[in-house]
Design an enzyme around this catalytic site. Structure first.
Site, PDB file in Angstrom:
ATOM      1  N   ALA A 225     -45.213  -1.330   3.169  1.00  0.00           N
ATOM      2  CA  ALA A 225     -45.921  -0.576   4.368  1.00  0.00           C
ATOM      3  C   ALA A 225     -44.993  -1.072   5.748  1.00  0.00           C
ATOM      4  CB  ALA A 225     -47.461  -1.000   4.707  1.00  0.00           C
TER       5      ALA A 225
ATOM      6  N   LYS B 110     -34.749  -8.594   0.028  1.00  0.00           N
ATOM      7  CA  LYS B 110     -34.375  -9.280  -1.230  1.00  0.00           C
ATOM      8  C   LYS B 110     -34.179  -8.423  -2.437  1.00  0.00           C
ATOM      9  CE  LYS B 110     -36.228 -13.414  -0.836  1.00  0.00           C
ATOM     10  NZ  LYS B 110     -37.523 -14.498  -0.546  1.00  0.00           N
TER      11      LYS B 110
ATOM     12  N   GLU C 237     -43.929 -13.866  12.313  1.00  0.00           N
ATOM     13  CA  GLU C 237     -44.942 -13.385  11.261  1.00  0.00           C
ATOM     14  C   GLU C 237     -45.500 -14.684  10.773  1.00  0.00           C
ATOM     15  OE1 GLU C 237     -44.280 -12.570   7.504  1.00  0.00           O
ATOM     16  OE2 GLU C 237     -42.084 -12.172   7.699  1.00  0.00           O
TER      17      GLU C 237
HETATM   18  N1  PSU Z   1     -39.756 -10.595   1.855  1.00  0.00           N
HETATM   19  C1  PSU Z   1     -39.246 -11.937   1.954  1.00  0.00           C
HETATM   20  N2  PSU Z   1     -39.859 -13.107   2.354  1.00  0.00           N
HETATM   21  C2  PSU Z   1     -41.222 -12.686   2.821  1.00  0.00           C
HETATM   22  C3  PSU Z   1     -41.878 -11.167   2.700  1.00  0.00           C
HETATM   23  C4  PSU Z   1     -40.919 -10.233   2.133  1.00  0.00           C
HETATM   24  O1  PSU Z   1     -38.165 -12.209   1.436  1.00  0.00           O
HETATM   25  O2  PSU Z   1     -41.840 -13.463   3.208  1.00  0.00           O
HETATM   26  C5  PSU Z   1     -43.193 -10.975   2.941  1.00  0.00           C
HETATM   27  C6  PSU Z   1     -43.038 -10.331   4.410  1.00  0.00           C
HETATM   28  O3  PSU Z   1     -44.318 -10.723   5.294  1.00  0.00           O
HETATM   29  C7  PSU Z   1     -43.214  -8.890   4.267  1.00  0.00           C
HETATM   30  C8  PSU Z   1     -44.146  -8.854   3.236  1.00  0.00           C
HETATM   31  O4  PSU Z   1     -43.722  -8.068   5.454  1.00  0.00           O
HETATM   32  O5  PSU Z   1     -43.547 -10.023   2.445  1.00  0.00           O
HETATM   33  C9  PSU Z   1     -43.975  -7.631   2.506  1.00  0.00           C
HETATM   34  O6  PSU Z   1     -45.009  -7.413   1.281  1.00  0.00           O
HETATM   35  P1  PSU Z   1     -44.986  -6.115   0.654  1.00  0.00           P
HETATM   36  O7  PSU Z   1     -44.173  -5.760  -0.194  1.00  0.00           O
HETATM   37  O8  PSU Z   1     -46.557  -6.277  -0.184  1.00  0.00           O
HETATM   38  O9  PSU Z   1     -45.263  -5.068   1.678  1.00  0.00           O
END
Ligand code: PSU
Ligand code: MN
Length: 314
Positions: free
Chosen positions: A141, A159, A25
């Protein structure tokens, strides 16, 4: 070929030949680490995959194209610019229509990887159900994408800004198997055990590949979450992580942070509050996930397993 999809020649030939490929990613590049650590981490991910005999496919939106495989300059641009928007599934159409760049999240990367015919994806941590989601409705999502898109996602769990119990409930409801690699516990990213169990503990990449093959051959479309706990020697002390997480959550609440800004805000604050330790741990676990994902991709390829044919999910 799908409109708006851009695949490097190397990857397109490898996918046509059924060779092992691992998706990576780009939100982690633009929002996960600071420059130049982000670019170094992304390069290292690609070289680990190659060392394992697998072709890396770093995914992003580049000038409105859904790009599978990036040049060195593109990775540099995603890492250096501070203005690359985070791109989840819902953001892709706007970025395509306006011809802009975007850093794909787990959900965004899965959607594009599936169009290209890739079956395995390595990341650090996935998004999940946030603490307090019963009030905020903040559910990543990434979980919806795991429910709908046939890819194995290798991560170090969720996390602890997230609620691991609610995240696992949601995955169960949406039919996503959670496989522990050499662990019976769902890991919590910086630490090895969230206190919640996985659905099954498996010991080898081959066993994991056999579950993927079984799922998809049976017509059970959708993703599988493979969790790989951080190595003991790189794990952080749980109490230090918890205090950084509580402060970051309180600051987000006070600052009225909402929507897609929540996760990057929390991650950046935790990095600041825990100093270099969490950044080092974060890199180590991502590299370990790339290594495991590569081995799963090789095991899947050696079974002659195709997850997609010309963009059509099998
Ligand atoms: N959790 C982490 N490191 C990250 C992410 C999440 O420990 O870099 C990033 C990933 O790209 C994940 C995104 O898909 O955050 C999720 O964002 P949201 O909670 O807005 O869906
Ligand atoms: Mn969210």
């Amino acid at each position: 070929m799908r409109p708006h999809l851009r695949i490097t020649r190397e990857l397109s030939e490898a996918l046509d030949a059924g060779q092992a490929v691992v998706a990576l990613e780009s939100t982690i590049i633009s929002h996960g680490f600071r420059y130049p650590a982000n670019v170094e981490c992304a390069r290292e991910c690609e070289s680990i995959a190659r060392e394992e005999g697998v072709i890396p496919a770093t995914i992003a939106v580049i000038g409105g194209q859904l790009a599978v495989g990036l040049s060195e300059q593109e990775i540099e641009r995603l890492g250096r610019s501070r203005e690359i928007p985070k791109a989840s599934r819902r953001d892709l159409p706007l970025l395509i229509a306006s011809g802009r760049d975007g850093a794909t999240t787990v959900a965004g990367t899965m959607a594009v990887a599936a169009m290209a015919g890739i079956g395995v994806f390595a990341t650090g941590g996935i998004g999940g159900v946030h603490r307090g989601a019963e009030h905020s409705f903040d559910i990543s999502a990434d979980l919806e994408e795991l429910a709908r898109t046939s890819l194995a996602v290798v991560s170090a769990g969720a996390k602890s800004v997230l609620d691991p119990g609610l995240t696992l409930e949601y995955l169960e409801t949406r039919g996503v198997p959670v496989l522990g690699y050499r662990t019976g516990a769902f890991p919590a990213f910086y630490t090895r055990d969230s206190g919640f169990p996985v659905d099954a503990r498996l010991e080898t990449p081959e066993e994991i590949a056999s579950v993927l093959q079984a799922k998809w051959e049976a017509g059970l479309t959708g993703g599988v979450l493979v969790v790989n706990p951080i190595a003991e020697e790189h794990a952080l002390p749980a109490d230090g992580v918890e205090s950084a997480v509580s402060s970051a959550l309180a600051e987000a609440r006070e600052g009225g942070i909402r929507g897609k800004a929540v996760t990057p805000f929390l991650l950046a604050r935790i990095h600041e509050l825990t100093g270099g330790a969490s950044e080092a741990a974060n890199k180590e676990l991502v590299w370990s996930n790339v290594r495991l994902a590569s081995r799963i991709a090789l095991a899947l390829a050696s079974r002659g397993r195709r997850t997609h044919i010309r963009g059509r999910q099998l």
